[in-house]
Design a protein around this motif. Sequence first.
Motif, PDB file in Angstrom:
ATOM      1  N   GLN A  82       0.988  -1.513  -0.347  1.00 11.35           N
ATOM      2  CA  GLN A  82      -0.040   0.411  -0.227  1.00 11.35           C
ATOM      3  C   GLN A  82       0.806   0.921  -0.133  1.00 11.35           C
ATOM      4  O   GLN A  82       2.033   1.127   0.696  1.00 11.35           O
ATOM      5  N   MET A  83       0.830   2.059  -1.044  1.00 10.58           N
ATOM      6  CA  MET A  83       1.381   3.359  -1.054  1.00 10.58           C
ATOM      7  C   MET A  83       0.769   4.839  -1.004  1.00 10.58           C
ATOM      8  O   MET A  83      -0.408   4.537  -2.089  1.00 10.58           O
ATOM      9  N   ASN A  84       0.826   5.129   0.021  1.00 14.00           N
ATOM     10  CA  ASN A  84      -0.046   6.516   0.207  1.00 14.00           C
ATOM     11  C   ASN A  84       1.734   7.735   0.171  1.00 14.00           C
ATOM     12  O   ASN A  84       2.039   7.589   0.180  1.00 14.00           O
ATOM     13  N   SER A  85       0.861   7.956  -0.089  1.00 15.19           N
ATOM     14  CA  SER A  85       1.273  10.299  -0.349  1.00 15.19           C
ATOM     15  C   SER A  85       2.278  10.118  -1.230  1.00 15.19           C
ATOM     16  O   SER A  85       3.847   9.919  -0.985  1.00 15.19           O
ATOM     17  N   LEU A  86       2.284   9.531  -2.369  1.00 17.29           N
ATOM     18  CA  LEU A  86       3.395   8.853  -3.526  1.00 17.29           C
ATOM     19  C   LEU A  86       3.579  10.284  -4.017  1.00 17.29           C
ATOM     20  O   LEU A  86       2.535  11.647  -3.695  1.00 17.29           O
ATOM     21  N   LYS A  87       4.902  10.050  -4.602  1.00 13.08           N
ATOM     22  CA  LYS A  87       6.032  11.652  -5.070  1.00 13.08           C
ATOM     23  C   LYS A  87       6.042  11.347  -6.318  1.00 13.08           C
ATOM     24  O   LYS A  87       6.458  10.034  -6.754  1.00 13.08           O
ATOM     25  N   PRO A  88       6.351  11.935  -6.370  1.00 16.61           N
ATOM     26  CA  PRO A  88       7.045  12.065  -8.129  1.00 16.61           C
ATOM     27  C   PRO A  88       8.514  10.847  -8.401  1.00 16.61           C
ATOM     28  O   PRO A  88       8.899  10.685  -9.539  1.00 16.61           O
ATOM     29  N   GLU A  89       9.155  10.958  -6.830  1.00 13.18           N
ATOM     30  CA  GLU A  89      10.513  10.188  -6.926  1.00 13.18           C
ATOM     31  C   GLU A  89      10.050   8.478  -6.973  1.00 13.18           C
ATOM     32  O   GLU A  89      11.636   7.472  -6.864  1.00 13.18           O
ATOM     33  N   ASP A  90       9.067   8.561  -6.671  1.00 13.69           N
ATOM     34  CA  ASP A  90       8.237   6.638  -6.791  1.00 13.69           C
ATOM     35  C   ASP A  90       7.960   6.784  -7.343  1.00 13.69           C
ATOM     36  O   ASP A  90       8.182   5.172  -7.034  1.00 13.69           O
ATOM     37  N   THR A  91       8.639   7.156  -8.385  1.00 18.11           N
ATOM     38  CA  THR A  91       8.492   6.325  -9.840  1.00 18.11           C
ATOM     39  C   THR A  91       9.382   5.876 -10.200  1.00 18.11           C
ATOM     40  O   THR A  91      10.825   6.314 -10.376  1.00 18.11           O
ATOM     41  N   ALA A  92       8.236   3.917 -10.908  1.00 17.78           N
ATOM     42  CA  ALA A  92       9.939   3.144 -10.813  1.00 17.78           C
ATOM     43  C   ALA A  92       9.068   2.322 -11.456  1.00 17.78           C
ATOM     44  O   ALA A  92       7.608   1.743 -11.428  1.00 17.78           O
ATOM     45  N   VAL A  93       9.953   1.123 -11.760  1.00 20.12           N
ATOM     46  CA  VAL A  93       9.031  -0.345 -12.350  1.00 20.12           C
ATOM     47  C   VAL A  93       9.049  -0.741 -10.647  1.00 20.12           C
ATOM     48  O   VAL A  93      10.357  -1.092 -10.425  1.00 20.12           O
ATOM     49  N   TYR A  94       7.908  -1.634 -10.377  1.00 18.56           N
ATOM     50  CA  TYR A  94       8.412  -1.994  -8.703  1.00 18.56           C
ATOM     51  C   TYR A  94       7.829  -3.612  -8.781  1.00 18.56           C
ATOM     52  O   TYR A  94       7.526  -3.820  -9.814  1.00 18.56           O
ATOM     53  N   TYR A  95       9.268  -3.937  -8.740  1.00 15.70           N
ATOM     54  CA  TYR A  95       9.343  -6.062  -8.457  1.00 15.70           C
ATOM     55  C   TYR A  95       9.060  -6.775  -6.672  1.00 15.70           C
ATOM     56  O   TYR A  95       9.554  -5.892  -6.581  1.00 15.70           O
ATOM     57  N   CYS A  96       7.806  -7.456  -7.478  1.00 16.09           N
ATOM     58  CA  CYS A  96       7.940  -8.536  -6.013  1.00 16.09           C
ATOM     59  C   CYS A  96       9.150  -9.364  -6.231  1.00 16.09           C
ATOM     60  O   CYS A  96       9.383  -9.871  -7.392  1.00 16.09           O
ATOM     61  N   ALA A  97       9.399  -9.862  -5.121  1.00 16.69           N
ATOM     62  CA  ALA A  97      10.629 -11.039  -4.915  1.00 16.69           C
ATOM     63  C   ALA A  97      10.560 -11.889  -4.013  1.00 16.69           C
ATOM     64  O   ALA A  97       9.733 -11.435  -3.171  1.00 16.69           O
ATOM     65  N   ALA A  98      11.405 -12.903  -3.610  1.00 14.27           N
ATOM     66  CA  ALA A  98      11.068 -13.950  -3.072  1.00 14.27           C
ATOM     67  C   ALA A  98      11.917 -14.383  -2.657  1.00 14.27           C
ATOM     68  O   ALA A  98      13.153 -14.138  -3.467  1.00 14.27           O
ATOM     69  N   GLY A  99      12.248 -14.879  -1.225  1.00 13.97           N
ATOM     70  CA  GLY A  99      13.901 -15.051  -0.623  1.00 13.97           C
ATOM     71  C   GLY A  99      14.058 -16.433   0.033  1.00 13.97           C
ATOM     72  O   GLY A  99      12.538 -16.374   0.858  1.00 13.97           O
ATOM     73  N   PRO A 100      14.666 -17.105   0.515  1.00 14.56           N
ATOM     74  CA  PRO A 100      14.475 -17.865   1.748  1.00 14.56           C
ATOM     75  C   PRO A 100      13.453 -17.173   3.574  1.00 14.56           C
ATOM     76  O   PRO A 100      14.842 -16.171   3.317  1.00 14.56           O
ATOM     77  N   SER A 101      13.651 -18.336   3.870  1.00 13.29           N
ATOM     78  CA  SER A 101      13.329 -17.412   4.826  1.00 13.29           C
ATOM     79  C   SER A 101      14.350 -16.611   5.793  1.00 13.29           C
ATOM     80  O   SER A 101      13.833 -16.371   6.745  1.00 13.29           O
ATOM     81  N   TYR A 102      15.779 -17.220   5.900  1.00 15.90           N
ATOM     82  CA  TYR A 102      16.563 -16.753   6.677  1.00 15.90           C
ATOM     83  C   TYR A 102      17.546 -15.314   6.319  1.00 15.90           C
ATOM     84  O   TYR A 102      18.081 -14.768   6.775  1.00 15.90           O
ATOM     85  N   VAL A 103      16.433 -15.199   5.897  1.00 14.04           N
ATOM     86  CA  VAL A 103      16.579 -13.743   4.931  1.00 14.04           C
ATOM     87  C   VAL A 103      16.007 -12.276   5.317  1.00 14.04           C
ATOM     88  O   VAL A 103      14.508 -12.735   5.672  1.00 14.04           O
ATOM     89  N   LEU A 104      16.904 -11.053   5.243  1.00 15.26           N
ATOM     90  CA  LEU A 104      15.707 -10.498   6.019  1.00 15.26           C
ATOM     91  C   LEU A 104      15.036  -9.535   4.652  1.00 15.26           C
ATOM     92  O   LEU A 104      14.181  -8.942   4.497  1.00 15.26           O
ATOM     93  N   GLY A 105      16.481 -10.289   3.231  1.00 16.15           N
ATOM     94  CA  GLY A 105      15.413  -9.264   2.002  1.00 16.15           C
ATOM     95  C   GLY A 105      16.022  -8.058   1.151  1.00 16.15           C
ATOM     96  O   GLY A 105      14.708  -7.540   1.341  1.00 16.15           O
ATOM     97  N   MET A 106      16.190  -7.837   2.094  1.00 18.51           N
ATOM     98  CA  MET A 106      17.123  -5.902   2.142  1.00 18.51           C
ATOM     99  C   MET A 106      17.686  -5.654   1.264  1.00 18.51           C
ATOM    100  O   MET A 106      18.493  -4.572   0.374  1.00 18.51           O
ATOM    101  N   ARG A 107      18.191  -7.002   0.098  1.00 16.96           N
ATOM    102  CA  ARG A 107      19.548  -6.862  -1.024  1.00 16.96           C
ATOM    103  C   ARG A 107      18.716  -7.634  -1.929  1.00 16.96           C
ATOM    104  O   ARG A 107      18.129  -8.920  -1.641  1.00 16.96           O
ATOM    105  N   PRO A 108      18.424  -7.102  -3.160  1.00 17.35           N
ATOM    106  CA  PRO A 108      18.476  -7.504  -4.308  1.00 17.35           C
ATOM    107  C   PRO A 108      19.226  -9.091  -4.517  1.00 17.35           C
ATOM    108  O   PRO A 108      18.547  -9.802  -4.467  1.00 17.35           O
ATOM    109  N   SER A 109      20.517  -8.705  -3.910  1.00 17.00           N
ATOM    110  CA  SER A 109      20.859 -10.333  -3.855  1.00 17.00           C
ATOM    111  C   SER A 109      20.486 -11.356  -3.398  1.00 17.00           C
ATOM    112  O   SER A 109      20.522 -12.637  -2.940  1.00 17.00           O
ATOM    113  N   ASP A 110      19.334 -11.144  -1.807  1.00 13.74           N
ATOM    114  CA  ASP A 110      19.197 -12.234  -1.637  1.00 13.74           C
ATOM    115  C   ASP A 110      17.716 -12.650  -1.711  1.00 13.74           C
ATOM    116  O   ASP A 110      17.465 -13.618  -1.055  1.00 13.74           O
ATOM    117  N   MET A 111      16.922 -11.523  -2.918  1.00 15.65           N
ATOM    118  CA  MET A 111      15.752 -13.284  -3.564  1.00 15.65           C
ATOM    119  C   MET A 111      16.110 -14.087  -4.553  1.00 15.65           C
ATOM    120  O   MET A 111      17.476 -13.842  -5.231  1.00 15.65           O
TER     121      MET A 111
END
Length: 124
Positions: A82-111
């Motif tokens: 859910q994205m509220n108060s959107l700003k022009p700098e939020d413009t991008a392609v948004y990707y959903c990603a899945a990683g293993p349960s032991y990662v926090l998933g804060m890096r693309p390489s985690d996924m």
Amino acid sequence: QVQLVESGGGLVQAGGSLRLSCAASGRTFSRNTMGWFRQAPGKEREFVATVTWSGADTYYADSVKGRFTISRDSAKKTVSLQMNSLKPEDTAVYYCAAGPSYVLGMRPSDMDYWGQGTQVTVSS
């Protein structure tokens, strides 16, 4: 194996809201860390938000904290942003990603798995 399909992108004016959804298939969804990343033209893919496999913990990039909310429904195998108060700098392609349960998933390489992406454009 996890397959991911995003939906919900579009064009919105600054200050508006959008809700992105990601439908997952594959029997391991309930044990995956799920996240959202974005990539603007000419920039590297960056972390937006992540939720742990249990749904108990969520993490956000500083740039979206307080405006975006990530959630998951393991029964429906979906994860939403859910994205509220959107700003022009939020413009991008948004990707959903899945990683293993032991990662926090804060890096693309985690996924391990990625959706095809959905465009979000915020006009000023």
